[in-house]
Write a protein that holds these residues in place. Structure first.
Motif, PDB file in Angstrom:
ATOM      1  N   GLU A 118       0.841  -1.231   0.040  1.00 17.75           N
ATOM      2  CA  GLU A 118      -0.089   0.226   0.080  1.00 17.75           C
ATOM      3  C   GLU A 118       0.888   1.300   0.112  1.00 17.75           C
ATOM      4  O   GLU A 118       0.563   2.202  -0.601  1.00 17.75           O
ATOM      5  CB  GLU A 118      -0.991  -0.093   1.034  1.00 17.75           C
ATOM      6  CG  GLU A 118      -2.193  -0.897   1.180  1.00 17.75           C
ATOM      7  CD  GLU A 118      -3.278  -0.616   2.109  1.00 17.75           C
ATOM      8  OE1 GLU A 118      -2.913   0.018   3.216  1.00 17.75           O
ATOM      9  OE2 GLU A 118      -4.200  -1.291   1.741  1.00 17.75           O
ATOM     10  N   THR A 119       2.075   1.108   0.756  1.00 18.72           N
ATOM     11  CA  THR A 119       2.829   2.409   0.566  1.00 18.72           C
ATOM     12  C   THR A 119       4.283   2.089   0.109  1.00 18.72           C
ATOM     13  O   THR A 119       4.701   0.867   0.247  1.00 18.72           O
ATOM     14  CB  THR A 119       3.019   2.909   2.053  1.00 18.72           C
ATOM     15  OG1 THR A 119       3.894   1.972   2.873  1.00 18.72           O
ATOM     16  CG2 THR A 119       1.634   3.043   2.918  1.00 18.72           C
ATOM     17  N   TYR A 120       4.964   3.125  -0.324  1.00 12.88           N
ATOM     18  CA  TYR A 120       6.269   2.955  -0.654  1.00 12.88           C
ATOM     19  C   TYR A 120       7.166   2.510   0.169  1.00 12.88           C
ATOM     20  O   TYR A 120       8.183   1.619  -0.075  1.00 12.88           O
ATOM     21  CB  TYR A 120       6.668   4.376  -1.323  1.00 12.88           C
ATOM     22  CG  TYR A 120       7.973   4.150  -2.292  1.00 12.88           C
ATOM     23  CD1 TYR A 120       7.713   4.661  -3.580  1.00 12.88           C
ATOM     24  CD2 TYR A 120       9.128   4.280  -1.799  1.00 12.88           C
ATOM     25  CE1 TYR A 120       8.895   4.392  -4.569  1.00 12.88           C
ATOM     26  CE2 TYR A 120      10.338   4.364  -2.548  1.00 12.88           C
ATOM     27  CZ  TYR A 120      10.093   4.418  -3.942  1.00 12.88           C
ATOM     28  OH  TYR A 120      11.175   4.297  -4.720  1.00 12.88           O
ATOM     29  N   ASN A 121       6.862   2.929   1.327  1.00 16.68           N
ATOM     30  CA  ASN A 121       7.904   2.355   2.434  1.00 16.68           C
ATOM     31  C   ASN A 121       7.652   1.102   2.817  1.00 16.68           C
ATOM     32  O   ASN A 121       8.665   0.263   3.146  1.00 16.68           O
ATOM     33  CB  ASN A 121       7.725   3.310   3.823  1.00 16.68           C
ATOM     34  CG  ASN A 121       8.983   3.230   4.769  1.00 16.68           C
ATOM     35  OD1 ASN A 121      10.012   3.498   4.463  1.00 16.68           O
ATOM     36  ND2 ASN A 121       8.687   2.997   6.117  1.00 16.68           N
ATOM     37  N   ASP A 122       6.341   0.597   2.929  1.00 16.23           N
ATOM     38  CA  ASP A 122       6.160  -0.754   2.937  1.00 16.23           C
ATOM     39  C   ASP A 122       6.897  -1.682   1.810  1.00 16.23           C
ATOM     40  O   ASP A 122       7.378  -2.848   2.234  1.00 16.23           O
ATOM     41  CB  ASP A 122       4.750  -1.195   2.830  1.00 16.23           C
ATOM     42  CG  ASP A 122       4.120  -0.899   4.260  1.00 16.23           C
ATOM     43  OD1 ASP A 122       4.634  -0.644   5.254  1.00 16.23           O
ATOM     44  OD2 ASP A 122       3.046  -0.795   4.510  1.00 16.23           O
ATOM     45  N   GLN A 125      -6.401   5.255  -6.627  1.00 14.09           N
ATOM     46  CA  GLN A 125      -5.501   4.984  -5.436  1.00 14.09           C
ATOM     47  C   GLN A 125      -4.215   4.541  -6.056  1.00 14.09           C
ATOM     48  O   GLN A 125      -4.062   3.958  -7.107  1.00 14.09           O
ATOM     49  CB  GLN A 125      -6.043   3.769  -4.329  1.00 14.09           C
ATOM     50  CG  GLN A 125      -4.952   3.587  -3.487  1.00 14.09           C
ATOM     51  CD  GLN A 125      -5.775   2.443  -2.394  1.00 14.09           C
ATOM     52  OE1 GLN A 125      -6.857   2.256  -2.549  1.00 14.09           O
ATOM     53  NE2 GLN A 125      -4.929   1.955  -1.601  1.00 14.09           N
ATOM     54  N   TYR A 179       2.145   0.067  -4.698  1.00 14.05           N
ATOM     55  CA  TYR A 179       3.371  -0.157  -5.236  1.00 14.05           C
ATOM     56  C   TYR A 179       4.022  -1.555  -5.465  1.00 14.05           C
ATOM     57  O   TYR A 179       3.471  -2.375  -4.320  1.00 14.05           O
ATOM     58  CB  TYR A 179       4.626   0.772  -4.317  1.00 14.05           C
ATOM     59  CG  TYR A 179       4.113   1.983  -3.996  1.00 14.05           C
ATOM     60  CD1 TYR A 179       4.473   3.031  -5.149  1.00 14.05           C
ATOM     61  CD2 TYR A 179       3.078   2.517  -3.137  1.00 14.05           C
ATOM     62  CE1 TYR A 179       4.109   4.483  -4.670  1.00 14.05           C
ATOM     63  CE2 TYR A 179       2.777   3.831  -2.991  1.00 14.05           C
ATOM     64  CZ  TYR A 179       3.297   4.833  -3.847  1.00 14.05           C
ATOM     65  OH  TYR A 179       3.006   6.044  -3.784  1.00 14.05           O
ATOM     66  N   GLU A 227       5.053   2.209  -9.432  1.00 12.89           N
ATOM     67  CA  GLU A 227       3.741   2.797  -9.002  1.00 12.89           C
ATOM     68  C   GLU A 227       2.563   1.941  -9.890  1.00 12.89           C
ATOM     69  O   GLU A 227       2.446   1.776 -10.912  1.00 12.89           O
ATOM     70  CB  GLU A 227       3.540   4.190  -9.220  1.00 12.89           C
ATOM     71  CG  GLU A 227       4.172   5.218  -8.563  1.00 12.89           C
ATOM     72  CD  GLU A 227       3.980   6.511  -8.537  1.00 12.89           C
ATOM     73  OE1 GLU A 227       3.356   6.687  -9.549  1.00 12.89           O
ATOM     74  OE2 GLU A 227       4.297   7.398  -7.887  1.00 12.89           O
TER      75      GLU A 227
END
Length: 810
Positions: free
Chosen positions: A524-528, A548, A551, A565
């Motif tokens: 769900e997030t770039y950091n994840d 939405q 990534y 993305e």
């Protein structure tokens, strides 16, 4: 040896003697020696006894006790040599040798030097300490205190406390003993059979045990009953199940040898058991001297030590099969190492052995004493060789974070299995930013300081504590990737949330990135994605309506190649009018009504229509009830559906009209049938209309009823009716108002085919009314009749007959 956990104190003195303030004699000894197991050993090498008073040169007795480390049944003290004026008595239970005179100082010095220690014990666990006492008190080297046991059967605790405080030993003030170590327990409990009071109580606060006497007065050492706990690590030695406060027991007492653990304590009432024959009947008390402030220093006792050769170290573990150093502790300053219990030649001598080991082994170590002619007992020391973790230096390639600066967030813990070979279940992996392993870093979220940074790893086996080190190179890949877009039509509930098949995105990513790459997962997030945390299922429902970005992490050779993305775009459905219900008037068949496809706020010509009738136009015409659906499709391919329900309606069919007339309350009830929903009105087509089909208080006369369909406004039907009635009086006076009397409701439309007869009060027929003579003017044969009541009888055409009366007023 292991100190026994139960003791009662040293010499049991039945005839208790204390010394006054006369200066006592003094003794000093020399005698710290290593024990040789081949022959008995002297406990001292020299003795000196002196007295401040030159006239005092003799002694009556000297007591020598194995004060610490005593092994009952194995240790012995004996007097050797010839000493004509001195006799000896060995008390095995107390570990005490008594020398009796009288004899001179010199004779006692010679005798003490000839006292031998011998033991049958071979596996030693504790040194032996010997106290040599010129007085009749027991001396404990570890405390430097003196102890008496006073036999006084039946004495209470308070009496014992006061008696102890009144006793004096060469200027030392007595107190009821405070037992604060295992050595004191052994001397005052195990090596004496006396049973007596000691200086502890919980009388002040139940369950709070403290010392009431001596230097420790006021010190709390136990809280609670038998299942309680020591306070601040203080020493206690309660018997099993004690203290139990059985019968308000508030005072500590050394138990009888017949009760439980030897030398342990129990709690008793202040008097104890008053039965002289019972095991809980107090037999005396223990007086302790020493430790109080401002006391003189006396040297009535001295002590010596025989060091028992033994290895103090337990089994050891080492890491790795390389050169290791094994350190041991010994009671001696020398130790010989053997490869077996019976081997003759030692492989090493010393306390620190540097040796190459390839497997676990056991060394047999002799704590040797150079002065001894034979070897000591050998002690096995097992050396377990534990493998060190196998580690690898690795390179971790991470993708650039959202700011292109050569740094990224690394989840280092994901690479533990690449760094450590083998099972990780008992391996703890720690990461450090420096080669000195001083600054540990977060292994689940670490941002490198520079590109191509080296961090340092320690892998430790949590069971063996063996560790190994590795290096990890952190490389940041700054390569950018194309984004991928997935589109889906909104669901029929139009929430903007739909399920996406992310495997479709994976196919596009492979086409863009190359098939030598691997899509590791979606996040769900770039950091994840950077940290490999919280991966998504490949069937994923977006949680942000309509648009939405998630990534995909793309790997190459186990490292991050790029973060792609993935745009999730939910296309809206055509906006349609709400489903609706319309009505078709059956009475207008075959006329038609038009149904509309329902497009709202858009240009409908670009849409595609598919009706359940097979038609494809925006509108269709129908002339029969039913359910009609239309699928409306936008040019983007998204379809929505509208449902139009056509229900039947019709004008009413009047089945019958019930009339209640010639009454005080004339009513009309209309019974109608049909598919519509109907309202009713009387005499006026424009209303007002009512839901009820009954009208009340209807005036006599001709009326018209109207029935209107309100479901589909299919039309109005009507019918004329007649309501009969008559006036209660009439006034035939020529003023044209109520000048005649007649039955109302007759008309040419509703003729009365029968007659109405009018009678006076005497029953005389006055007139007959019919269609040709419908009114009476109040005369009879041309003459005016008087005011009076008159009666009538009416016979109607439908067969009804009714009677009544009315008044003529003039």
């Amino acid at each position: 040896m292991k100190i026994h956990k139960l003791f009662l104190f040293g010499a049991l003195v039945l005839s208790f003697r204390l010394f006054a303030q006369d200066a006592p004699p003094e003794i000093s000894v020399i005698g710290e020696q290593y024990y040789c197991s081949d022959t008995p050993m002297n406990i001292v090498t020299s003795v000196s006894i002196t007295d401040p008073n030159p006239e005092d040169t003799t002694l009556q007795e000297v007591f020598i006790q194995i004060a610490e480390g005593y092994e009952l049944g194995e240790d012995t003290l004996v007097l050797s040599g010839v000493h004509p004026n001195i006799s000896s008595v060995w008390n095995a239970a107390q570990g005490q040798l008594a020398l009796f005179g009288p004899a001179t100082f010199a004779e006692f010095e010679s005798a003490i030097e000839d006292v031998l220690f011998q033991t049958t014990q071979t596996n030693f666990t504790q040194d032996r300490q010997f106290s040599i006492n010129l007085g009749n008190a027991n001396y404990l080297p570890s405390t430097g205190h003196y102890y008496f046991y006073v036999s006084s059967p039946g004495i209470t605790w308070t009496q014992a406390r006061d008696a102890a405080a009144n006793q004096d030993y060469y200027g030392l003030t007595g107190y009821l003993a405070t037992i604060t170590s295992e050595e004191e327990v052994q001397l005052t409990g195990e090596q004496t059979s006396g049973t007596g009071w000691i200086g502890a109580s919980d009388a002040e606060t139940e369950g709070t045990w403290k010392w009431e006497t001596g230097p420790e007065a006021g010190t709390v050492f136990w809280q609670g009953t038998a299942n309680g706990n020591p306070v601040n690590g203080e020493f206690s030695y309660w018997n099993s199940g004690e203290p139990n406060n059985a019968g308000d027991e508030d005072y500590a007492h050394i138990t009888s040898p017949n009760i439980g653990i030897l030398g342990s304590w129990n709690d008793l009432a202040v008097t104890g058991d008053t039965n002289p024959g019972g095991d809980y009947h107090p037999q005396g008390y223990i007086v302790e001297f020493g430790g109080l402030p401002n006391e003189p220093e006396i040297n009535l006792s001295a002590y010596s030590t025989i060091i028992m050769p033994r290895i103090l170290s337990e089994d050891v573990s080492v890491c790795g099969t390389e050169q290791v150093t094994i350190n041991i502790e010994s009671s001696t300053n020398q130790a010989d190492w053997y490869t077996s219990e019976t081997s003759i030649i030692p492989v090493y001598s010393g306390l620190s052995y540097n040796v190459m080991l390839t497997e676990s082994t056991t060394f047999w170590i002799d704590p040797s004493v150079s002065m001894c002619s034979n070897a000591s007992q050998r002690f096995p020391v097992a050396v377990t060789v534990n493998p060190i973790p196998s580690v690898n230096d690795i390179t971790i390639v991470q993708c650039e974070d959202e700011v292109i600066d050569g740094s990224a967030n690394f989840n280092l813990s994901e690479y533990n299995d690449a760094i450590v070979s083998g099972d990780l279940s008992n391996i703890e992996v720690a990461y450090y930013s420096d080669a000195d392993f001083l600054n540990q870093i977060d292994d689940q979220s670490y941002i490198n300081t520079v590109n191509n940074q080296t961090v340092f790893v320690v892998a430790t086996n949590t069971i063996t504590q063996c560790s190994n080190q590795a290096e990890v190179l952190l490389v940041v890949n700054t390569e950018l990737s194309q984004s991928v877009t997935l589109e889906a039509c909104d669901s029929l509930d139009e929430t903007g949330l739909v399920s996406f098949d992310l495997m479709v995105a994976e196919t596009v990513i492979y086409a863009n990135e190359g098939f030598d790459k691997e899509v590791e997962g979606f996040y769900e997030t770039y950091n994840d994605a950077l940290l490999l945390q919280n991966p998504l299922n490949t069937n994923y429902t977006n949680n942000q309506p309509y648009y939405q970005v998630i990534y995909a992490r793309v790997q190459q050779d186990g490292n991050c190649h790029s973060i792609v993305e993935v745009v999730l775009n939910v296309k809206p459905l055509p906006e349609l009018l709400e489903d609706e219900t319309v009505f078709y008037c059956l009475n207008t068949f075959p006329e038609t009504i038009s149904l509309y496809g329902g497009i709202v706020n858009d240009v409908p010509n670009n849409y595609y229509y598919n009706w359940s009738t097979g038609e494809t136009t925006i509108n269709i015409d129908v002339n029969e009830p039913g359910t009609y659906t239309v699928d409306v499709t936008r040019p983007n391919g998204c379809t929505n559906q509208r449902v139009i329900t056509v229900l039947a309606s019709n004008t009413a069919t009047i089945e019958t009209i019930e009339i209640t007339d010639i009454s005080e309350n004339n009513t009309i009830t209309i019974l109608a049938s049909g598919e519509g929903e109907y309202l009713y009105a009387l005499d006026d087509e424009n209303g007002p209309y009512q839901e009820s089909n009954t009208f009340e208080d209807v005036a006599a006369g001709v009326h018209t009823v109207y029935i209107k369909d309100i479901k589909a406004d299919c039309g109005i039907v009507s019918e004329d009716i007649s309501v009969l009635g008559f006036p209660k009086f009439f006034t035939p006076n020529g003023d044209t108002v109520n000048d005649t009397w007649q039955i109302s409701g007759f008309s040419s439309q509703f003729p009365v085919t029968a007659s109405v007869k009018v009678f006076n009060r005497f029953g005389k027929l006055i007139t007959i009314l019919n269609e040709s003579n419908s009114q009476w003017d109040g005369t009879y044969n041309g003459k005016l009749l008087p005011s009076d009541d008159y009666w009538f009888e009416a016979k109607l055409a439908e067969g009804r007959t009714f009677k009544g009366h009315f008044a003529l007023k003039r």
